[in-house]
Motif scaffolding. Structure first.
Motif, PDB file in Angstrom:
ATOM      1  N   GLY A 207       0.812  -1.223   0.000  1.00  0.00           N
ATOM      2  CA  GLY A 207       0.000   0.000   0.000  1.00  0.00           C
ATOM      3  C   GLY A 207       0.836   1.259   0.000  1.00  0.00           C
ATOM      4  O   GLY A 207       2.059   1.216   0.143  1.00  0.00           O
ATOM      5  N   LYS A 208       0.158   2.389  -0.157  1.00  0.00           N
ATOM      6  CA  LYS A 208       0.841   3.689  -0.215  1.00  0.00           C
ATOM      7  C   LYS A 208       0.537   4.518   1.046  1.00  0.00           C
ATOM      8  O   LYS A 208       0.759   5.739   1.064  1.00  0.00           O
ATOM      9  CB  LYS A 208       0.371   4.478  -1.449  1.00  0.00           C
ATOM     10  N   ILE A 209      -0.052   3.875   2.082  1.00  0.00           N
ATOM     11  CA  ILE A 209      -0.475   4.628   3.276  1.00  0.00           C
ATOM     12  C   ILE A 209       0.123   3.992   4.527  1.00  0.00           C
ATOM     13  O   ILE A 209       0.164   2.755   4.632  1.00  0.00           O
ATOM     14  CB  ILE A 209      -2.022   4.594   3.388  1.00  0.00           C
ATOM     15  N   TYR A 210       0.633   4.830   5.423  1.00  0.00           N
ATOM     16  CA  TYR A 210       0.983   4.308   6.756  1.00  0.00           C
ATOM     17  C   TYR A 210       0.124   5.041   7.769  1.00  0.00           C
ATOM     18  O   TYR A 210      -0.277   6.212   7.537  1.00  0.00           O
ATOM     19  CB  TYR A 210       2.490   4.449   7.043  1.00  0.00           C
ATOM     20  N   SER A 211      -0.218   4.334   8.860  1.00  0.00           N
ATOM     21  CA  SER A 211      -1.196   4.849   9.817  1.00  0.00           C
ATOM     22  C   SER A 211      -0.689   4.643  11.242  1.00  0.00           C
ATOM     23  O   SER A 211      -0.653   3.507  11.728  1.00  0.00           O
ATOM     24  CB  SER A 211      -2.535   4.109   9.621  1.00  0.00           C
ATOM     25  N   LYS A 226      12.806   3.583  12.528  1.00  0.00           N
ATOM     26  CA  LYS A 226      13.456   3.396  11.214  1.00  0.00           C
ATOM     27  C   LYS A 226      12.396   3.177  10.134  1.00  0.00           C
ATOM     28  O   LYS A 226      12.475   3.734   9.023  1.00  0.00           O
ATOM     29  CB  LYS A 226      14.401   2.188  11.238  1.00  0.00           C
ATOM     30  N   TYR A 227      11.362   2.385  10.480  1.00  0.00           N
ATOM     31  CA  TYR A 227      10.339   2.074   9.476  1.00  0.00           C
ATOM     32  C   TYR A 227       9.580   3.334   9.074  1.00  0.00           C
ATOM     33  O   TYR A 227       9.386   3.626   7.882  1.00  0.00           O
ATOM     34  CB  TYR A 227       9.363   0.999   9.979  1.00  0.00           C
ATOM     35  N   VAL A 228       9.167   4.120  10.067  1.00  0.00           N
ATOM     36  CA  VAL A 228       8.400   5.335   9.766  1.00  0.00           C
ATOM     37  C   VAL A 228       9.262   6.328   8.967  1.00  0.00           C
ATOM     38  O   VAL A 228       8.780   6.971   8.018  1.00  0.00           O
ATOM     39  CB  VAL A 228       7.852   5.978  11.065  1.00  0.00           C
ATOM     40  N   GLU A 229      10.552   6.365   9.317  1.00  0.00           N
ATOM     41  CA  GLU A 229      11.509   7.232   8.578  1.00  0.00           C
ATOM     42  C   GLU A 229      11.505   6.826   7.101  1.00  0.00           C
ATOM     43  O   GLU A 229      11.433   7.641   6.190  1.00  0.00           O
ATOM     44  CB  GLU A 229      12.894   7.045   9.191  1.00  0.00           C
ATOM     45  N   LYS A 232       8.609   8.021   5.130  1.00  0.00           N
ATOM     46  CA  LYS A 232       8.604   9.462   4.832  1.00  0.00           C
ATOM     47  C   LYS A 232       9.747   9.860   3.895  1.00  0.00           C
ATOM     48  O   LYS A 232       9.617  10.768   3.085  1.00  0.00           O
ATOM     49  CB  LYS A 232       8.706  10.246   6.132  1.00  0.00           C
ATOM     50  N   PHE A 233      10.902   9.152   4.037  1.00  0.00           N
ATOM     51  CA  PHE A 233      12.075   9.485   3.213  1.00  0.00           C
ATOM     52  C   PHE A 233      12.602   8.198   2.582  1.00  0.00           C
ATOM     53  O   PHE A 233      13.647   7.700   3.002  1.00  0.00           O
ATOM     54  CB  PHE A 233      13.170  10.136   4.065  1.00  0.00           C
ATOM     55  N   PRO A 234      11.837   7.616   1.630  1.00  0.00           N
ATOM     56  CA  PRO A 234      12.288   6.347   1.034  1.00  0.00           C
ATOM     57  C   PRO A 234      13.661   6.500   0.371  1.00  0.00           C
ATOM     58  O   PRO A 234      13.901   7.502  -0.309  1.00  0.00           O
ATOM     59  CB  PRO A 234      11.206   6.026   0.008  1.00  0.00           C
ATOM     60  N   LYS A 235      14.541   5.504   0.569  1.00  0.00           N
ATOM     61  CA  LYS A 235      15.912   5.589   0.048  1.00  0.00           C
ATOM     62  C   LYS A 235      15.960   5.136  -1.404  1.00  0.00           C
ATOM     63  O   LYS A 235      16.882   5.454  -2.138  1.00  0.00           O
ATOM     64  CB  LYS A 235      16.860   4.688   0.891  1.00  0.00           C
ATOM     65  N   ASP A 236      14.923   4.363  -1.815  1.00  0.00           N
ATOM     66  CA  ASP A 236      15.006   3.757  -3.157  1.00  0.00           C
ATOM     67  C   ASP A 236      14.384   4.673  -4.221  1.00  0.00           C
ATOM     68  O   ASP A 236      13.980   4.227  -5.278  1.00  0.00           O
ATOM     69  CB  ASP A 236      14.288   2.393  -3.156  1.00  0.00           C
ATOM     70  N   PRO A 240       7.163   8.976  -1.136  1.00  0.00           N
ATOM     71  CA  PRO A 240       6.815   8.741   0.274  1.00  0.00           C
ATOM     72  C   PRO A 240       5.383   8.225   0.403  1.00  0.00           C
ATOM     73  O   PRO A 240       4.548   8.459  -0.484  1.00  0.00           O
ATOM     74  CB  PRO A 240       6.942  10.124   0.906  1.00  0.00           C
ATOM     75  N   LYS A 241       5.132   7.486   1.498  1.00  0.00           N
ATOM     76  CA  LYS A 241       3.762   7.032   1.744  1.00  0.00           C
ATOM     77  C   LYS A 241       2.960   8.215   2.295  1.00  0.00           C
ATOM     78  O   LYS A 241       3.518   9.142   2.894  1.00  0.00           O
ATOM     79  CB  LYS A 241       3.768   5.900   2.778  1.00  0.00           C
TER      80      LYS A 241
END
Ligand code: P6P
Length: 337
Positions: A207-211, A226-229, A232-236, A240-241
């Motif tokens: 999905g494209k959403i985090y809650s 780390k996961y929430v980071e 918000k700032f995907p390295k690949d 962002p979600k």
């Protein structure tokens, strides 16, 4: 089906569950009777919640009503309705409610073989501002003939027979799994029936959403932070979600189930076991997510493998799209090594 046939071929929740019956040759319709009483409770709560605003306006809710009686708070009222409906079904032996410190043991004369764990009105602090709230429930069975004890309730979520929730929002939607997939039903108030509107729900693989409640970020452990980071700032280089957090579990989980993504209520320094309750929040929602092709993780293990030791025990929970939960599992595994 022709359009005409569809309009007249009303698939109500009762008919749907009865159709499931051939898969349970041993059942004597007991589960259908139990489910009908849960549905009755949901219909009552739906109408009470919808009137709550009005009742408050005309000075009923929370104050004394025209008969001068103290109007019960909606969550207490909902609990009373579910307890009475479940006991009168004659199909339950133990009831565990978020509202009651102790379990309810049904009198021998009305005892059946099902255990129901439930939160009658989760998120009820949101009623006054009109945010969707809901009832969450899970169903276990006990072996015939045994005198039921509290040990019978402390079963891992994977042993649940069925689980579901009813969301009281713009419409009243009941989402249910009896162990072979997930189906959604919407209340048609003109008929007073829940009609099948979301057959065979499958959660998107990713999905494209985090809650999550970002307000707790200060207290998160490493893997969650780390996961929430990463969201918000995907390295690949991916985008962002989006963050969507309603603060009412039923609403956040319903959106996650239909749109995909991940819902997190992590542990934090203040609450090492998170906030959500194992028996009647974590287990039913985890059961539904797995049945819809997603997964649910506690930070240490598969949520449904947890064996509760206490009725109102809490657990951290990460649930939703299969691939999204895999990512946070990898971060916890890396930290564990
Ligand atoms: P927080 C509502 O009070 C509830 O029990 C769940 O419905 C919801 O997911 C959670 O608490 C919200 O908690 O700490 O983010 O306000």
């Amino acid at each position: 089906h022709s359009a005409e046939a569809q309009r007249t071929d009303l698939m109500t929740i009762t008919r749907f569950v009865l159709n499931e019956q051939p898969k349970h040759p041993e059942s004597r319709g007991d589960f259908t009777i139990l489910l009908n009483h849960i549905v009755l409770g949901c219909k009552f709560v739906c109408s009470a919640v919808n009137k709550a605003g009005l009742a408050k306006l005309i000075g009923l809710a929370g104050e004394t009503n025209v008969q001068g009686e103290e109007q019960k708070k909606l969550d207490v009222l909902s609990n009373d309705v579910f307890i009475k409906a479940l006991v009168s079904s004659g199909r339950t032996c133990i009831l565990v409610s978020e509202e009651d410190e102790e379990a309810t043991f049904v009198d021998k004369s009305l005892r059946g073989r099902y255990i129901v764990v439930f939160d009658p009105l989760d998120g009820s602090s949101n009623i006054d501002c009109g945010v969707s709230i809901g009832t969450i429930f899970g169903i276990y069975t006990v072996k015939e003939g045994q005198e039921p004890t509290i040990e019978d309730v402390l079963q891992p979520g994977k042993d649940m027979l069925a689980a579901g929730y009813c969301m009281y929002g713009s419409s009243c939607t009941l989402v249910l799994s009896t162990g072979s997939g997930v189906n959604g039903f919407t209340l048609d108030p003109s008929l007073g029936e829940f009609i099948l509107t979301h057959p065979d729900i499958k959660i998107p693989k990713k999905g494209k959403i985090y809650s999550v409640n970002e307000g707790n970020a200060k207290n998160w452990d490493g893997p969650t932070a780390k996961y929430v980071e990463k969201c918000k700032f995907p390295k690949d280089g991916s985008s962002p979600k989006s963050l969507r957090y309603i603060g009412s579990m039923v609403a956040d989980v319903h959106r996650t189930l239909l749109y995909g993504g991940i819902f997190l209520y992590p542990a934090d320094k203040k609450s090492p076991n998170g906030k959500l309750r194992v028996l009647y929040e974590v287990f039913p929602m985890s059961f539904l997510m797995e049945q819809a092709g997603g997964q649910a993780f506690t930070g240490k293990q598969r949520a449904l493998d947890l064996v509760p030791k206490k009725l109102h025990e809490r657990s951290p929970i990460f649930l939703g799209s299969y691939d999204d939960v895999e990512e946070i599992k990898a971060l916890y595994a890396a930290e564990g090594n």
